[in-house]
Design an enzyme around this catalytic site. Structure first.
Site, mmCIF file in Angstrom:
data_model
loop_
_atom_site.group_PDB
_atom_site.id
_atom_site.type_symbol
_atom_site.label_atom_id
_atom_site.label_comp_id
_atom_site.label_asym_id
_atom_site.label_seq_id
_atom_site.Cartn_x
_atom_site.Cartn_y
_atom_site.Cartn_z
ATOM 1 C CG ASP A 9 -1.806 1.228 1.580
ATOM 2 O OD1 ASP A 9 -2.209 1.884 0.566
ATOM 3 O OD2 ASP A 9 -1.683 1.542 2.528
ATOM 4 C CG ASP A 11 -1.748 7.777 0.642
ATOM 5 O OD1 ASP A 11 -1.336 8.540 0.059
ATOM 6 O OD2 ASP A 11 -2.987 7.415 -0.395
HETATM 7 C C1 BG6 Z 1 -5.649 5.747 0.240
HETATM 8 C C2 BG6 Z 1 -5.632 6.225 1.292
HETATM 9 O O1 BG6 Z 1 -3.971 5.200 -0.529
HETATM 10 O O2 BG6 Z 1 -5.850 6.689 -1.230
HETATM 11 C C3 BG6 Z 1 -7.341 6.987 1.600
HETATM 12 O O3 BG6 Z 1 -5.414 5.682 2.259
HETATM 13 C C4 BG6 Z 1 -7.582 8.255 0.039
HETATM 14 O O4 BG6 Z 1 -7.351 8.242 2.847
HETATM 15 C C5 BG6 Z 1 -7.316 7.486 -1.291
HETATM 16 O O5 BG6 Z 1 -8.935 9.149 0.270
HETATM 17 C C6 BG6 Z 1 -7.586 8.483 -2.001
HETATM 18 O O6 BG6 Z 1 -6.401 8.715 -3.007
HETATM 19 P P1 BG6 Z 1 -6.564 10.338 -3.797
HETATM 20 O O7 BG6 Z 1 -5.372 11.031 -4.217
HETATM 21 O O8 BG6 Z 1 -7.306 9.361 -4.811
HETATM 22 O O9 BG6 Z 1 -7.638 11.298 -3.701
HETATM 23 MG MG MG Z 2 -2.739 3.226 3.050
#
Ligand code: BG6
Ligand code: MG
Length: 216
Positions: A9, A11
Site C-alpha cells: 500500500d 499512503d
Molecule cells: C488511500 C488513502 O490510499 O487513497 C485514502 O488511504 C485516500 O485516505 C485514498 O482517500 C484516495 O486517494 P486520492 O489521492 O485518490 O484522493
Molecule cells: Mg494506507
C-alpha cells in the site's frame, strides 16, 4: 506457503500522506460546515476518494455535480500540500526494506487506492524499484473489495496465495485477506489486528521471521 511477491500500500506505508489527506478534508469541512475530526479521518484510511467523500458527508445526500466539485477541491488542497514531496518523505526504513526484497529476487509492487499514486511514487524517486503500480484509476471496486490486489497479482503474474501485502488500513487488510493473500499490518491492533503479522511501524518488520513462518 511460499512468498513470491510483496505488494505495498502507499499512503501511510511508503510515505506519510495521512496528515495531508486529513488537512485537505479538514479545510473542506470548514468551508462546508461539516464536523470532521481526526477520528473521522481514521474511517477514510484506504478508502477511495469517492467512498471517502460519502463517509465524510455522514449520510448527507448531494448531487453528482456537487460531489465532483467537492472532490476536485479536496484533491486541489491535497496537491498544494504534496507539491514539495521528495525522497526525504519516505517512511523510515522503507527504502532498505524494498531493496532487501529485491535482493531476494521477489516481485515488488504497489497497490494503492489513490489516483495520485503514480505521481507520488515518482516524486519519491522509487518508481524504478517496482515491477508494477496498480492505483485507484485502474479499478471499479475500491478496498475493502479485493479487486485492486487481484489486479496487482495479475500484473506481476504471481498467484494471490504467493503474495503478501503491507497495509496500514483496516479496509486494506480486509481487501488483501479477501484476495486470499497474507497481510503485514502496520499500526495498532484495533486497526490492523486481523492481519497475518502486525508491526507498529515499517522499521520493525522482520523479513526473516515472515519468510520462515511461511515456508512450509
Ligand atoms: C488511500 C488513502 O490510499 O487513497 C485514502 O488511504 C485516500 O485516505 C485514498 O482517500 C484516495 O486517494 P486520492 O489521492 O485518490 O484522493
Ligand atoms: Mg494506507
Amino acid at each position: 506457503m511460499n512468498i513470491k511477491a510483496f505488494i505495498f500500500d502507499m499512503d501511510g506505508v511508503i510515505t506519510d500522506t495521512v496528515p495531508y489527506h486529513y488537512e485537505s478534508w479538514k479545510r473542506l469541512s470548514e468551508e462546508e460546515n461539516i464536523p470532521f475530526t481526526k477520528e473521522d479521518n481514521e474511517q477514510l484510511l484506504g478508502r477511495s476518494r469517492l467512498d471517502s467523500l460519502r463517509i465524510f458527508l455522514k449520510g448527507k445526500k448531494i448531487t453528482p455535480h456537487r460531489e465532483a466539485e467537492m472532490l476536485e477541491k479536496k484533491n486541489q488542497y491535497f496537491h498544494e500540500l504534496i507539491k514539495n514531496l521528495n525522497e526525504q518523505d519516505l517512511i523510515p526504513g522503507i527504502k532498505d526494506l524494498l531493496l532487501a526484497i529485491r535482493k531476494l529476487g521477489l516481485k515488488l509492487s504497489v497497490a494503492s487506492s489513490s489516483k495520485n499514486a503514480k505521481f507520488i511514487i515518482s516524486k519519491l524517486g522509487i518508481a524504478h524499484l517496482f515491477d508494477c503500480i496498480i492505483d485507484g484509476n485502474l479499478v471499479t471496486k475500491a478496498k475493502p473489495e479485493p479487486e485492486l490486489f487481484l489486479k496487482t497479482a495479475d500484473c506481476i503474474a504471481v498467484s494471490p496465495c504467493n503474495c503478501i501485502v503491507v497495509e496500514d488500513s483496516a479496509a486494506g487488510v480486509e481487501a488483501a485477506l479477501r484476495a486470499n493473500m497474507k497481510v503485514i499490518g502496520i499500526g495498532p491492533e484495533e486497526r490492523v489486528g486481523k492481519a497475518t503479522f502486525r508491526y507498529n511501524n515499517i522499521k520493525e518488520i522482520n523479513l526473516t521471521e515472515i519468510l520462515h513462518a511461511n515456508q512450509n
